[in-house]
Design an enzyme around this catalytic site. Structure first.
Site, PDB file in Angstrom:
ATOM      1  N   ASP A  64       5.620  14.781  13.202  1.00 15.59           N
ATOM      2  CA  ASP A  64       5.809  14.395  11.801  1.00 15.59           C
ATOM      3  C   ASP A  64       4.490  14.490  11.036  1.00 15.59           C
ATOM      4  O   ASP A  64       4.155  13.612  10.239  1.00 15.59           O
ATOM      5  CB  ASP A  64       6.381  12.985  11.709  1.00 15.59           C
ATOM      6  CG  ASP A  64       6.978  12.679  10.328  1.00 15.59           C
ATOM      7  OD1 ASP A  64       7.328  13.645   9.610  1.00 15.59           O
ATOM      8  OD2 ASP A  64       7.089  11.496   9.971  1.00 15.59           O
ATOM      9  N   LEU A 100       0.824  -1.216   0.000  1.00 14.52           N
ATOM     10  CA  LEU A 100       0.000   0.000   0.000  1.00 14.52           C
ATOM     11  C   LEU A 100       0.857   1.264   0.000  1.00 14.52           C
ATOM     12  O   LEU A 100       0.407   2.327  -0.445  1.00 14.52           O
ATOM     13  CB  LEU A 100      -0.917   0.013   1.233  1.00 14.52           C
ATOM     14  CG  LEU A 100      -1.929  -1.123   1.342  1.00 14.52           C
ATOM     15  CD1 LEU A 100      -2.654  -1.061   2.679  1.00 14.52           C
ATOM     16  CD2 LEU A 100      -2.936  -1.053   0.204  1.00 14.52           C
ATOM     17  N   LYS A 120       2.269  -2.833   8.687  1.00 10.88           N
ATOM     18  CA  LYS A 120       3.553  -2.158   8.453  1.00 10.88           C
ATOM     19  C   LYS A 120       4.668  -3.084   8.913  1.00 10.88           C
ATOM     20  O   LYS A 120       4.680  -3.536  10.060  1.00 10.88           O
ATOM     21  CB  LYS A 120       3.615  -0.838   9.211  1.00 10.88           C
ATOM     22  CG  LYS A 120       4.920  -0.066   8.985  1.00 10.88           C
ATOM     23  CD  LYS A 120       5.083   1.100   9.955  1.00 10.88           C
ATOM     24  CE  LYS A 120       4.131   2.217   9.644  1.00 10.88           C
ATOM     25  NZ  LYS A 120       4.403   3.408  10.508  1.00 10.88           N
ATOM     26  N   GLY A 144      10.377   0.482   6.159  1.00 17.57           N
ATOM     27  CA  GLY A 144       9.773  -0.691   5.546  1.00 17.57           C
ATOM     28  C   GLY A 144       8.506  -0.340   4.778  1.00 17.57           C
ATOM     29  O   GLY A 144       8.191   0.836   4.571  1.00 17.57           O
ATOM     30  N   CYS A 145       7.795  -1.384   4.361  1.00 17.83           N
ATOM     31  CA  CYS A 145       6.601  -1.222   3.538  1.00 17.83           C
ATOM     32  C   CYS A 145       5.333  -1.496   4.346  1.00 17.83           C
ATOM     33  O   CYS A 145       5.367  -2.142   5.397  1.00 17.83           O
ATOM     34  CB  CYS A 145       6.665  -2.174   2.340  1.00 17.83           C
ATOM     35  SG  CYS A 145       8.040  -1.851   1.223  1.00 17.83           S
ATOM     36  N   GLY A 162       7.593   3.322   3.772  1.00 21.86           N
ATOM     37  CA  GLY A 162       8.038   4.271   4.774  1.00 21.86           C
ATOM     38  C   GLY A 162       9.535   4.250   4.922  1.00 21.86           C
ATOM     39  O   GLY A 162      10.250   3.607   4.145  1.00 21.86           O
ATOM     40  N   GLY A 163      10.020   4.928   5.950  1.00 22.38           N
ATOM     41  CA  GLY A 163      11.455   5.014   6.156  1.00 22.38           C
ATOM     42  C   GLY A 163      12.093   3.700   6.557  1.00 22.38           C
ATOM     43  O   GLY A 163      13.264   3.455   6.267  1.00 22.38           O
TER      44      GLY A 163
END
Length: 462
Positions: free
Chosen positions: A289, A170, A192, A176-177, A173-174
């Protein structure tokens, strides 16, 4: 060691045994005092018979009256000693009983606390040193309601994601997926996957689990569960069917699905989520963030804040030890330059998101290979010019809003991105300014009037 010794090896029971020994000694003392009392004089005939020696001693002893007085004095002295001994023994017994009760309560509480601590430790994350970390978040109070986060089986999640199939990704990220998953109960979720055991990855994982395990709000993503398998860590969230705000605005659709009112609703949802973190959690939570890729949209385009790996508790951090984190274009200037972090840093990031919704431009755009320009720098001169403002608005919504509402939203955005933190409004003030711009059916207070053409058609038909 026998059973008795092992039972009384605990400090409270050792003291209790000592007190019992003292009680027994006091009891023995009372018995001795009672036994040592002088016997009363005998009046039977047999006592009249005395030996010659006693008779001779009687001639040299005091008279009968004096001897009777002396015996009476000894009797009274003995009774007084007995009374004093009984009072002392009773007082000691009362004190010992009180101490026994005290030590029993102490032992009960100590045992209960030990059992509770062991229960929590067995519930904790496997292989993680959560002691100091948990202590940091223990002060998050009741307004951030505690919720259940399940420890999930790694193999089951592996199956649910088709062995982490590339076609089910989907987003990335920093660390992983994120994969789409279908759980055993046919519930869809987002998983995640954080690979590697770096300190930053572990710290963000811990923060997400602990923080999202303590807060629940309609505009904050729900964490369903987590799993640890070696150096791989999994976080399982509710599935947000419409992806991120970033994908909606800057993806293939080009923001076509987001009308003016829907964009205002998304801004209002984000403001509500931030207000909950800033005003209703004690101490306040700073997201740190906030950006369009961390604002997720469900099937009804309700917005929820996600990715709390960098979040911290306001006031609990050592400002000298904060590692500069965030995304370029969203980071407040005082945090970027001086490391100063407050809830106003989130307000700045919210202002940038609001500009994205208005203009559909990225926070930072490349002008040349070595030159970039931020949306704030580019837009600021035009946001305050009413003649220029309509021309920079996203064409998708340019002719679909009340121009007065556009000026109001632009004014809010300008205040939020002020370089000086003290000039920025609280997120509560931002929330109150947006509520009147959102239709009632979307969660605001705006009454949307029907278009004049529709009204005239209805009149003509009658």
């Amino acid at each position: 060691m026998n059973i008795k010794d092992s039972c009384f090896s605990d400090p409270p029971f050792f003291l209790l045994r000592t007190l019992l020994d003292i009680l027994l000694q006091l009891s023995a003392t009372v018995v001795v005092l009672v036994d040592s009392r002088p016997a009363p004089p005998l009046s039977s005939p047999e006592t009249a018979l005395v030996s010659p020696i006693n008779a001779s001693m009687a001639h040299s002893s005091p008279g009968p009256g004096v001897q009777a007085g002396t015996e009476k004095h000894h009797q009274m002295d003995s009774n007084r000693k007995l009374v004093i001994a009984l009072i002392a023994a009773s007082t000691a017994l009362g004190a010992i009983l009180f101490l026994m009760l005290f030590f029993w309560i102490y032992h009960k509480k100590h045992t209960s606390k030990s059992q509770t601590d062991s229960l929590h430790s067995s519930d904790g994350l496997e292989g993680l040193a959560f002691g100091s970390f948990l202590a940091k978040y223990n002060s998050l109070k009741a307004s951030c309601r505690k919720r259940f986060v399940a420890v999930m089986d790694y193999k089951a999640l592996e199956t649910a994601t088709n062995n982490f199939c590339q076609s089910d990704i989907l987003g990335e990220g920093g660390f992983g997926c994120v994969y789409k998953a279908q759980l055993e109960d046919n519930q869809f979720a987002a998983v995640k996957r954080l690979d590697g055991g770096t300190q930053d990855a572990i710290r963000e994982f811990e923060t997400e689990v602990e923080l999202l395990g303590q807060i629940q709000h309609p505009n904050i993503i729900s964490l369903i569960g987590y799993s640890i398998h070696g150096e791989t860590r999994l976080l399982v969230y509710e599935l947000m069917q419409n992806g991120s705000l970033e994908a909606q605005l800057h993806g293939p659709s080009g923001g076509s699905a987001l009308t003016w009112h829907l964009r205002m609703k998304i801004a209002l949802d984000v403001a509500r989520g931030l207000e909950f973190l800033h005003e209703h959690c004690h101490p306040a939570v700073i997201h740190r963030d906030l950006k369009s890729s961390n604002i997720l949209l469900d099937s009804n385009l309700n917005a929820k804040l996600s990715d709390f790996g960098l979040a911290i508790l306001d006031g609990a951090q050592n400002k000298n030890n904060i590692k500069l984190s965030g995304t370029l274009g969203y980071v407040a200037p005082e945090y970027l330059l001086d490391g100063k972090l407050t809830d106003k840093s989130d307000v700045y990031a919210f202002g940038v998101v609001l500009l994205e919704l208005l203009l559909r431009r990225k926070p930072v755009e490349k002008l040349a290979p070595a030159q970039c320009q931020s949306i704030v720098t580019w837009a600021m001169p035009q946001l305050t010019d009413r003649s220029k403002l309509p021309n920079i608005v996203d064409p998708v919504i340019r002719n679909a809003m009340d121009i007065k509402h556009l000026f109001q939203v632009a004014a809010v955005a300008v205040l939020c991105v002020q370089p000086e933190p003290s000039y920025r409004p609280l997120i509560t003030d931002v929330l109150h300014s947006l509520v009147p711009l959102v239709p009632m059916e979307l969660g605001g207070t705006l009454r949307v009037e029907r278009p004049a053409s529709v009204t005239s058609l209805l009149i003509d038909s009658t």
